[in-house]
Design a protein around this motif. Structure first.
Motif, mmCIF file in Angstrom:
data_model
loop_
_atom_site.group_PDB
_atom_site.id
_atom_site.type_symbol
_atom_site.label_atom_id
_atom_site.label_comp_id
_atom_site.label_asym_id
_atom_site.label_seq_id
_atom_site.Cartn_x
_atom_site.Cartn_y
_atom_site.Cartn_z
ATOM 1 N N ALA A 168 0.690 -1.252 0.009
ATOM 2 C CA ALA A 168 -0.083 0.061 0.060
ATOM 3 C C ALA A 168 0.900 1.347 0.001
ATOM 4 C CB ALA A 168 -0.857 -0.045 1.335
ATOM 5 N N GLY A 169 1.969 1.212 0.876
ATOM 6 C CA GLY A 169 2.659 2.332 0.821
ATOM 7 C C GLY A 169 3.560 2.661 -0.278
ATOM 8 N N THR A 170 4.015 1.559 -1.079
ATOM 9 C CA THR A 170 4.657 1.805 -2.464
ATOM 10 C C THR A 170 3.782 2.205 -3.421
ATOM 11 O OG1 THR A 170 5.839 -0.101 -1.802
ATOM 12 C CG2 THR A 170 6.087 0.576 -4.157
ATOM 13 N N ILE A 171 2.440 1.754 -3.355
ATOM 14 C CA ILE A 171 1.421 2.242 -4.316
ATOM 15 C C ILE A 171 1.122 3.869 -4.118
ATOM 16 C CG2 ILE A 171 -1.035 2.149 -5.353
ATOM 17 C CD1 ILE A 171 -0.808 -0.632 -4.680
ATOM 18 N N GLY A 172 1.087 4.203 -2.764
ATOM 19 C CA GLY A 172 1.078 5.508 -2.417
ATOM 20 C C GLY A 172 1.942 6.357 -2.909
ATOM 21 N N LEU A 173 3.152 5.983 -2.812
ATOM 22 C CA LEU A 173 4.327 6.569 -3.066
ATOM 23 C C LEU A 173 4.552 6.992 -4.540
ATOM 24 C CD1 LEU A 173 7.248 7.576 -1.920
ATOM 25 C CD2 LEU A 173 8.084 5.474 -2.824
ATOM 26 N N VAL A 174 3.749 6.088 -5.592
ATOM 27 C CA VAL A 174 3.708 6.383 -6.744
ATOM 28 C C VAL A 174 2.498 7.359 -7.182
ATOM 29 C CG1 VAL A 174 3.587 5.353 -8.964
ATOM 30 C CG2 VAL A 174 5.110 4.198 -7.617
ATOM 31 N N ARG A 175 1.347 7.148 -6.514
ATOM 32 C CA ARG A 175 0.153 7.656 -6.965
ATOM 33 C C ARG A 175 -0.039 9.234 -6.476
ATOM 34 N NH1 ARG A 175 -2.336 6.999 -11.142
ATOM 35 N NH2 ARG A 175 -4.212 6.877 -10.190
ATOM 36 N N PHE A 176 0.556 9.107 -5.230
ATOM 37 C CA PHE A 176 -0.218 10.463 -4.474
ATOM 38 C C PHE A 176 0.282 11.740 -5.040
ATOM 39 C CE2 PHE A 176 -1.171 8.385 -0.018
ATOM 40 C CZ PHE A 176 -2.337 8.010 -0.604
ATOM 41 N N PRO A 177 -0.356 12.708 -4.930
ATOM 42 C CA PRO A 177 -0.084 14.001 -5.695
ATOM 43 C C PRO A 177 1.022 14.814 -5.195
ATOM 44 C CG PRO A 177 -2.077 14.218 -4.252
ATOM 45 C CD PRO A 177 -1.621 12.883 -4.059
ATOM 46 N N ASP A 178 1.195 14.880 -3.910
ATOM 47 C CA ASP A 178 2.347 15.941 -3.449
ATOM 48 C C ASP A 178 3.359 15.095 -2.478
ATOM 49 O OD1 ASP A 178 0.885 15.746 -1.288
ATOM 50 O OD2 ASP A 178 0.776 17.964 -0.799
ATOM 51 N N VAL A 179 4.342 16.013 -2.133
ATOM 52 C CA VAL A 179 5.337 15.479 -1.471
ATOM 53 C C VAL A 179 4.830 15.063 -0.036
ATOM 54 C CG1 VAL A 179 6.189 17.774 -0.629
ATOM 55 C CG2 VAL A 179 7.845 15.751 -0.567
ATOM 56 N N TYR A 180 3.792 15.622 0.611
ATOM 57 C CA TYR A 180 3.575 15.254 1.855
ATOM 58 C C TYR A 180 2.811 13.866 1.988
ATOM 59 C CZ TYR A 180 4.675 20.334 2.264
ATOM 60 O OH TYR A 180 5.459 21.458 2.159
ATOM 61 N N ALA A 181 1.860 13.981 0.895
ATOM 62 C CA ALA A 181 1.028 12.696 0.763
ATOM 63 C C ALA A 181 1.936 11.444 0.404
ATOM 64 C CB ALA A 181 0.117 12.732 -0.205
ATOM 65 N N ARG A 182 3.092 11.624 -0.172
ATOM 66 C CA ARG A 182 4.094 10.685 -0.377
ATOM 67 C C ARG A 182 4.909 10.337 0.806
ATOM 68 N NH1 ARG A 182 5.953 12.473 -6.382
ATOM 69 N NH2 ARG A 182 4.132 11.597 -7.604
ATOM 70 N N ALA A 183 5.211 11.332 1.604
ATOM 71 C CA ALA A 183 6.116 11.002 2.664
ATOM 72 C C ALA A 183 5.363 10.338 3.599
ATOM 73 C CB ALA A 183 6.542 12.427 3.336
ATOM 74 N N HIS A 184 4.074 10.515 3.782
ATOM 75 C CA HIS A 184 3.169 9.813 4.365
ATOM 76 C C HIS A 184 2.937 8.396 4.111
ATOM 77 C CE1 HIS A 184 -1.012 8.898 6.301
ATOM 78 N NE2 HIS A 184 -1.300 8.436 4.992
ATOM 79 N N ALA A 185 2.753 8.270 2.836
ATOM 80 C CA ALA A 185 2.515 6.915 2.553
ATOM 81 C C ALA A 185 4.169 6.093 2.638
ATOM 82 C CB ALA A 185 2.494 6.837 0.964
ATOM 83 N N ALA A 186 5.208 6.534 2.556
ATOM 84 C CA ALA A 186 6.532 5.862 2.570
ATOM 85 C C ALA A 186 6.963 5.687 3.915
ATOM 86 C CB ALA A 186 7.578 7.041 1.931
ATOM 87 N N SER A 187 6.457 6.546 4.864
ATOM 88 C CA SER A 187 6.684 6.338 6.292
ATOM 89 C C SER A 187 5.826 5.150 7.036
ATOM 90 C CB SER A 187 6.428 7.595 7.175
ATOM 91 O OG SER A 187 5.028 7.725 7.232
ATOM 92 N N LYS A 188 4.674 4.992 6.269
ATOM 93 C CA LYS A 188 3.983 3.738 6.733
ATOM 94 C C LYS A 188 4.712 2.578 6.104
ATOM 95 C CE LYS A 188 0.525 5.762 8.129
ATOM 96 N NZ LYS A 188 1.491 6.910 8.112
ATOM 97 N N CYS A 189 5.280 2.472 4.931
ATOM 98 C CA CYS A 189 6.000 1.343 4.748
ATOM 99 C C CYS A 189 7.089 0.922 5.547
ATOM 100 C CB CYS A 189 7.033 1.725 3.413
ATOM 101 S SG CYS A 189 6.323 1.295 1.991
#
Lengths: 81, 108, 245
Positions: free
Chosen positions: B24-45
């Motif tokens: 889920a985190g990897t998908i979020g990292l690729v799909r989320f729109p901005d750096v904040y949402a991506r950092a959020h997804a990556a930190s879940k990973c």
């Protein structure tokens, strides 16, 4: 299983190496190079060379990336076309 | 015997949970729109994903003293991952990145 | 130009493939790596060097010249970076604000995040212990001087990031800085001459059983010098490149 792991890792190595060479954005190149080092570290560990794996992780993925990023910050971020 | 089976099931469940979060985190990292949402997804990973995979591996094949290393590794990951995400988001905010506030229901 | 590059790449790749095809099969017991010096290292390495981790034994004792020059290469990299004009130029120090809250360097006024500050301070002792363990047990388990150097260097860089360069610079005593930077090559040179005096060979290690403790001491000196010198060089490289220009 072991051969599959090796094959996947080697393919990843080739893919990251090509990505580093092709990247115009140098920051992207540095980040991908860190990934390359990390994959290589796994390969070393898997081949039974933990000494090299530690060095690869610390120097290749860690310190080198930082030094590269600092150099980019001092020069230019994008490769001249 | 029963305790061993329970332990094994817990181990597999933790690894599956971790892998699900990593995916889920990897998908979020690729799909989320901005750096904040991506950092959020990556930190879940990092924290939940890698953390529970490590704990699952520690429980796998019974608990031994050597598994303490894996617990320590999980602790390190749980501490360092969110810190990295925090530093990343803070740097982005300081350098003037505005969070993407597009309303998903309305037109772009 | 592009065609030329492509042809060059293909020629080099073909040469490498032909070369690889000529290698003995992986794991072949009759391969050159198993029949020449490798077998001797494996059979008698521990007895000859007293170092139980054969990687360290080969690195420091059998292939000492290689490692000597590796250390020189790292040192030369630092010298090259320090020779760059922008790396050594410093802005005039701002008086009166050095004792305020920890600031990142002196080039910008962004205060360090308290979260990062806390976590780095929390983890730094563990990193240091890991580095020392990897150094201390380097002759028994994987690890050793170079690994330890990279870990200590990374710790110094992390501390330098959160405490600011002025504070981090105090980790290395000013008067000893130049000596510490050159510690690796210096120690190798000294050990090499000690070995010359003892055995008649430059960088030689006394081989007889009675000199066991001396041999071990020489290896320990080299390991510690590589670790400390390498760490200082890595941290110094970072400081030099991070200096405001």
């Amino acid at each position: 299983m072991s051969a599959v792991f090796d094959a996947v890792m080697l393919l990843l190595l080739i893919a990251t190496a090509v990505t580093v060479a092709r990247a115009r954005d140098l920051v992207a190149a540095v980040v991908t190079f860190g990934l390359y080092s990390l994959v290589l570290c796994l390969v070393w560990q898997h081949r039974g060379a933990p000494d090299v794996a530690i060095t690869e992780a610390a120097v290749g993925a860690g310190v080198t990336s930082v030094l590269f990023l600092l150099t980019i910050a001092k020069t230019a971020r994008s490769e001249r076309r | 015997m029963i305790a061993g089976a329970v332990l094994e099931i817990a181990a597999v469940a933790l690894v599956v949970l971790g892998v699900a979060f990593l995916l889920a985190g990897t998908i979020g990292l690729v799909r989320f729109p901005d750096v904040y949402a991506r950092a959020h997804a990556a930190s879940k990973c990092d924290s939940v994903g890698a953390g529970s995979v490590l704990l699952g591996v520690a429980l796998h094949d019974g608990v031994a003293f050597g598994d303490l290393k894996l617990v320590l590794l999980a602790l390190l990951v749980v501490v360092s991952g969110p810190t990295t995400a925090h530093a990343l988001a803070r740097a982005a905010l300081r350098s003037g990145r505005r969070p993407s506030t597009r309303d998903p229901a309305g037109p772009a | 130009m592009k065609t030329f590059a492509l042809v060059l790449v293909l020629v080099v790749a073909a040469t490498m493939v032909i070369g690889i095809a000529g290698l003995p099969p992986h794991g072949d017991p009759d391969g050159p790596i198993h029949t020449h010096v490798g077998a001797r290292y494996l059979e008698r390495g521990v007895a000859e060097t007293g170092v139980r981790n054969l990687v360290t034994a080969v690195l420091l004792v059998y292939r000492g010249f290689d490692t000597f020059l590796e250390v020189v290469v790292i040192f030369t990299a630092l010298v090259a970076v320090l020779a760059l004009p922008s790396a050594t130029r410093r802005p005039p120090p701002a008086r009166g604000e050095s004792t305020a809250a920890p600031r990142r360097g002196s080039d910008d006024a962004v205060p360090v995040s308290p979260v990062v500050f806390f976590v780095v301070r929390l983890l730094a002792p563990f990193i240091a212990v890991f580095a020392l363990a990897s150094l201390y047990r380097g002759h028994v388990t994987p690890g050793g001087g170079f690994q330890s150097a990279a870990i200590i260097g990374a710790m110094m860089i992390a501390l330098g990031l959160v405490f600011g360069r002025e504070h981090a610079a105090r980790l290395v005593p000013h008067g000893a800085k130049a000596w510490l930077q050159a510690l690796g090559p210096l120690a190798f040179a000294i050990i090499a001459f000690v070995g010359w005096r003892l055995t008649g060979a430059f960088l030689g290690f006394p081989a007889d059983e009675a000199a066991h403790a001396l041999r071990e001491a020489m290896v320990v000196v080299l390991e510690v010098a590589i670790a400390v010198g390498g760490a200082v060089i890595l941290a110094q490289l970072f400081m030099a490149l991070d200096a405001p220009s």
